[in-house]
Motif scaffolding. Sequence first.
Motif, short mmCIF file in Angstrom:
data_model
loop_
_atom_site.label_atom_id
_atom_site.label_comp_id
_atom_site.label_asym_id
_atom_site.label_seq_id
_atom_site.Cartn_x
_atom_site.Cartn_y
_atom_site.Cartn_z
N UNK A 215 0.82 -1.22 0.00
CA UNK A 215 0.00 0.00 0.00
C UNK A 215 0.85 1.27 0.00
N UNK A 216 1.93 1.28 0.79
CA UNK A 216 2.76 2.48 0.88
C UNK A 216 3.41 2.82 -0.46
N UNK A 217 3.81 1.79 -1.21
CA UNK A 217 4.39 2.03 -2.54
C UNK A 217 3.34 2.62 -3.49
N UNK A 218 2.14 2.11 -3.42
CA UNK A 218 1.07 2.60 -4.30
C UNK A 218 0.73 4.05 -3.97
N UNK A 219 0.61 4.37 -2.69
CA UNK A 219 0.28 5.73 -2.29
C UNK A 219 1.36 6.72 -2.75
N UNK A 220 2.63 6.33 -2.59
CA UNK A 220 3.73 7.18 -3.04
C UNK A 220 3.69 7.35 -4.55
N UNK A 221 3.41 6.27 -5.27
CA UNK A 221 3.33 6.32 -6.74
C UNK A 221 2.23 7.27 -7.18
N UNK A 222 1.07 7.20 -6.53
CA UNK A 222 -0.04 8.07 -6.91
C UNK A 222 0.32 9.53 -6.73
N UNK A 223 0.96 9.87 -5.63
CA UNK A 223 1.36 11.26 -5.38
C UNK A 223 2.39 11.72 -6.41
N UNK A 224 3.37 10.86 -6.69
CA UNK A 224 4.40 11.20 -7.66
C UNK A 224 3.82 11.35 -9.06
N UNK A 225 2.88 10.49 -9.40
CA UNK A 225 2.24 10.56 -10.72
C UNK A 225 1.46 11.86 -10.88
N UNK A 226 0.69 12.21 -9.86
CA UNK A 226 -0.08 13.46 -9.91
C UNK A 226 0.84 14.65 -10.10
N UNK A 227 1.95 14.66 -9.37
CA UNK A 227 2.89 15.78 -9.46
C UNK A 227 3.58 15.83 -10.82
N UNK A 228 3.85 14.65 -11.40
CA UNK A 228 4.61 14.60 -12.65
C UNK A 228 3.76 14.80 -13.89
N UNK A 229 2.58 14.15 -13.94
CA UNK A 229 1.79 14.18 -15.18
C UNK A 229 0.32 14.50 -14.97
N UNK A 230 -0.13 14.60 -13.72
CA UNK A 230 -1.50 15.01 -13.48
C UNK A 230 -2.43 13.91 -13.00
N UNK A 231 -3.71 14.16 -13.14
CA UNK A 231 -4.76 13.26 -12.67
C UNK A 231 -5.26 12.41 -13.84
#
Length: 235
Positions: A60-76
């Motif tokens: 779960x922690x990896x997924x949550x970090x990935x989601x935050x990084x993805x939003x910051x890098x390329x959006x929603x």
Amino acid sequence: MNKLVVITGVTRGLGREMVERFHEAGWTVAGCGRSEKEVQRLRQQFGDQHHFSVVDVSVMEQVEKWAEETKAAVGVPDLLINNASIINRNSPVIGLAANEFSRVMDINVNGVFYVIRAFLPFMVQRAKGGVVVNISSYWGRYGEAFLSPYCASKFAIEGLTQSLAAELPEGMAAVTLDPGGSIDTSMLRSCSPEDVDTAPNPVEWSHVAVPYIISLGPKDNGKSLTCPPVRKRTN
């Protein structure tokens, strides 16, 4: 306007070919996989056009970090595809070790839940719609001998998706998608090698599946869908 698709399990099989088709369709792809080597290959092939990460969806922690990084890098994401899954070795229920069953459920069910939980709030907050596609299986609708963990996981995905669909705000959709029969992947070679010769490959599948997935919208919310037929090419 450029659109964003998030796809899990992009380092091989159906996920890998979906990357190619979405790229050709002009979408930005944010994908993840467990293989650092294969993720690096994707980065080398596509450069900065897309966003690829090493993630184990069962953590779960990896997924949550990935989601935050993805939003910051390329959006929603406009489209979220839960594709990552594994299959058990062929075995009767009484011959399975507890950890074999748990590992399949950890990736195929918990992983889907973690990804939805991490990305969906961004999609809802944006209030511009969005579609969640959870890859299911024929074996998520009909049980198969010797594949009880995999079948149980995909049956669970069907139920999870129906519940999610009932909770989504208007203008969004959650669906399950059966790839539409046997596809020549490592999973099929493991569980049903006798079907490989007649099965289309992931490239052939992706040319049919990705346009179909792109066409999905609010009208499809809650549906258990099956990919249109894919013809295996013959030489």
